[in-house]
Structures are given as structure tokens and as C-alpha cells.
Motif scaffolding. Sequence first.
Motif, PDB file in Angstrom:
ATOM      1  N   LEU A 144       0.834  -1.199   0.000  1.00  0.00           N
ATOM      2  CA  LEU A 144       0.000   0.000   0.000  1.00  0.00           C
ATOM      3  C   LEU A 144       0.874   1.257   0.000  1.00  0.00           C
ATOM      4  O   LEU A 144       1.932   1.296   0.632  1.00  0.00           O
ATOM      5  N   ASP A 145       0.466   2.272  -0.734  1.00  0.00           N
ATOM      6  CA  ASP A 145       1.205   3.523  -0.853  1.00  0.00           C
ATOM      7  C   ASP A 145       1.162   4.269   0.485  1.00  0.00           C
ATOM      8  O   ASP A 145       0.153   4.849   0.862  1.00  0.00           O
ATOM      9  N   ARG A 146       2.270   4.266   1.202  1.00  0.00           N
ATOM     10  CA  ARG A 146       2.289   4.869   2.537  1.00  0.00           C
ATOM     11  C   ARG A 146       2.475   6.380   2.499  1.00  0.00           C
ATOM     12  O   ARG A 146       2.465   7.023   3.547  1.00  0.00           O
ATOM     13  N   ASP A 147       2.670   6.937   1.331  1.00  0.00           N
ATOM     14  CA  ASP A 147       2.601   8.393   1.221  1.00  0.00           C
ATOM     15  C   ASP A 147       1.156   8.870   1.284  1.00  0.00           C
ATOM     16  O   ASP A 147       0.901  10.041   1.580  1.00  0.00           O
ATOM     17  N   ARG A 148       0.212   7.978   0.998  1.00  0.00           N
ATOM     18  CA  ARG A 148      -1.205   8.355   0.946  1.00  0.00           C
ATOM     19  C   ARG A 148      -2.023   7.707   2.054  1.00  0.00           C
ATOM     20  O   ARG A 148      -3.077   8.222   2.424  1.00  0.00           O
TER      21      ARG A 148
END
Length: 502
Positions: A144-148
Motif C-alpha cells: 500500500l502507498d504509505r505516502d497516501r
Amino acid sequence: MAARELPCGRGAQAAGARRPPRTDAAPDIHLQHELLLPHHACARPRADGIGAALDPQQPAGPRGSVPRAGDAGRAGLRPGQARDLRRRAGHRVRLGPPVARRALARGVGPAGAVSVQPVLVLHLAGSAGWAGGEAYLLKLASALDRDRFTLAVAVPEPGPLVERLHALGIATYHVPLADRLVNPRALVVLVRLFRSLRPAIVQSHGARSNVYARLAGRLAGVPVVLSTVHNSLFDYEVSPGRRRAYVLAERLTSALADRVIAVSTAVAHDLVLRYGIAASKVVTVRNGIAADAFAPARPPALVRDELGLHRDDRLIGVAARMTEQKGHRVLLDALPSVAARFPRMRCLLIGDGPLRPALETRARALGLTERCRFTGARDDVADLLAALELVVLPSWSEGLSFALLEAMALGRPVVATHVGGNPEVIDHDRTGLLVAPGDATALAGAIQRLLECPEEARAMGARGAARVRAEFPLGGMVRSLEMVYASALQGEVAKPAPSVKN
């Protein structure tokens, strides 16, 4: 004891975890959202059924228990931990759902776009053991995109999933859903947890967790509540009375969910046509795997030597938890006729579960003691599968099997039952063979066919590996799910595909 639970201890690293690499696989959902993709990349996702994985790597043994305490703060949070998680997720104030949706959605727009702090997504696991739903969570946590998004997981019990999540820096919380079917205390604890963490999105997994998450989510004012269905209750190993209760509860509470996510088109059709859930609620996000990451560490010859096998043995096998659903008994009943045709046939049964003693007794009764190897739970499943000549999946029910995807990714020819999502992965006679569930004679015939025609079997394996990489990438699954998150936060309504008919 007061209804409070202590979070499992190593989740504080979640915000600092390294962002995984992205892939550009096309999403496999039926929603089209220009707000989610840059305009130059806004290709229409492929519709598949209504909406448009078991990691067989079993834990090596029991893991440590989840710490618990009775007076550690609301819903068992350490002092200040809920505040820290909310700060990482960008929740500085409590917003009503309509305002929250608009504000939070700005942070989950197109990948690469300017965004606010990541939003908190709290998952409610169906168990902390090791099966398809738990493998799904681990794969999602790794990609999962951990920036988002900031990820956290509530678990109903201690189990191997907890330590695996901690190793990825994911915070976990204990909520006692597993005690009994109806548990008001668990609902109270869940509401307190939601109010303390204030997640933007709650996503649940499994029939019981789905019902509790919907009720608690609405009581706590969670902006978005998503339910995930990994398998159809109509095929699952529960009593008829319990099945009716679960299906009724799913149907009655489905209106409280923003989306019901099916892991295969087959499951999605069941949700609409048999559960009676509104098609506008259902979206399909098919399971996917990181095929290149699931690779053996040892050569097959070495694995066979360690198992005490002769180089001329014709080795077949199955990797699955030993429960009725997985159909091990049918495989054992098929083996005597296979052994009569191929005296050097050996079968590896990888995994563990409540049926193992009964299966070992059945193997002895069938005279298969020397031919069957029960390995127990292993952490080198890729090595074992790569050493097999073919893989068998004799299940009575599947959503979309991670074990099947991973066996095919290794280039192994497969024989599986024509249930659930299996036909969505296997093109019969091209990427594997499909047989009717429970038919030991047909299963034996399919196994014999591939053993008799190794060239054909290898060609099927190669085509299957290519198909898994092209159509079932983990990146595609995760990007599709991120699109569902963003569209739900925007308050958009899912549109059913026209292939769903009453």
C-alpha cells in the motif's frame, strides 16, 4: 475485566516504514474516476463481472500472544497513541462524515499529486491465523502507498498474523470478536477503538467482522466503511443454521457499508444473486501476487534429497490449510488409482490444520503411508512447490486462491476444482485442468493425464505463469483498492456491470 484491550507493541514504526515500489498494472475494477488518475493516464479500467491471495507460506509454528491489559486507556490504547496515529493520518480535528469525506479525499487523489498527510485505514481481520484473508492483509500491508495511507489492523485473537504485521511496522489492536457469534462487549470495544483512532476508512474481512465493523463504524461516525468478502458462505464449512444467520446479518447490515469488495467475479455474483446485496454496493478487486518475489531459495533436487525422495519419484502435492473446505480427503481418495498407474508417485501435503490427524489416518487406511508426506506448516513453501511435478487444489470452495496464483507463478501445472474464482485463473486445457469438486475419479484422471504427458504439463505451466504475471499482479490489486478508497471518500456510487442479472 473492563472492555479495554492493549495494542500489540511494535506498531509505532508504521509511519516510518519504507514505501514499497509501485507497479503500473491496470486496475481491475469497474469504476472510472478521472479525479484519481492524471488526465494523460486516465485509461478506462477493464470491467470484469460485477466489479471489474492463500499465501501458502505457512508459519513455522505458534507465535507469541498479543499483550492485553484492562486499564490501558480507551479501547486499550497506550496514552497518546491514538493521538499519534491520528496525527500521522492527518486527523487533527473530528469532522462529520460529509465534511470528512471531502477533506480526506484531497489526500488520496492521483498518485504523485500534491496531497495532505496520509489518511488512516483501519482493517478488522477475521482471524489472526493463516488463511486467504490474512494473506490478503499481509500483501496489502507490504504494497500500500504509505505516502497516501497509514495502515493499522484490529485482530480478534492472538496468532501468527500479528507478528508478521509487526515486522512490517503495522500497529495492531486486539478486539475480542472470536469469543462467540453475538458479542455486545466486542461491539463496545470496537466503537471505542474507532472513536479513539478516528480512521478515515475501516475495511473488514469475513462475515462476522463485516457485520461488527458496519455497526461500530456507523455508531462511531467513521466516514467510510468497506466490507471484504473472500469466499461465499454458501460453500463454506459452517452449519446450515449458522450459515443462514450469517447471510441474514450480511444482508441486513449491507446498507451500512459504502462498498462490499469481492475478491473474484464469482464471489461478486454470489453477493448479488444469493446474498441479496444491492449490486450498486458491490465492487470486484481481484486478488494479486508479487509473482517474482515468490521464488524458491533452493534447487528442486536439493529439496527432494532433503525429503528423502528418489530422483525418479513423480512428486505431486497440495499446499493448503487442512480443513474440510480444501478437499484433502478427495485427493487422498484419488491417489490409489494414480499410484496403480504410476508406482513412483509420491504426494506432498504441505500445511497443517484441525483435520491433519484424520487425514493421516485416512492415508494409512488407503495404504498410502509410504506415498504421502505430511510436512506440517512450513516457511519454505516456494521451495517445496517448485520441487513438485504438478500442484493439486481439490477445494470445495475458493474465493480467489493465493495458493493457486503462487503455484502457477512458479510455472507448475495445476489441477483444480471448478469452484469460485478458480475458473477466472485457469483456462481449462491451456493453463491447467479443472474438475468437478468432490469427484475423486475425475481428479485422478486429470492427475494421470499430466503425469503421462510431461511436455503438455510443462507448456500449461509456462502459459499459467505468464497469465498470473499479466492478469493478477499485486500492484494491480493494490492500486485498484486505492481507487476504491478514494472514490468512497469522494462519495461516489459504484455502478454494477451489466453482466449481473437477476
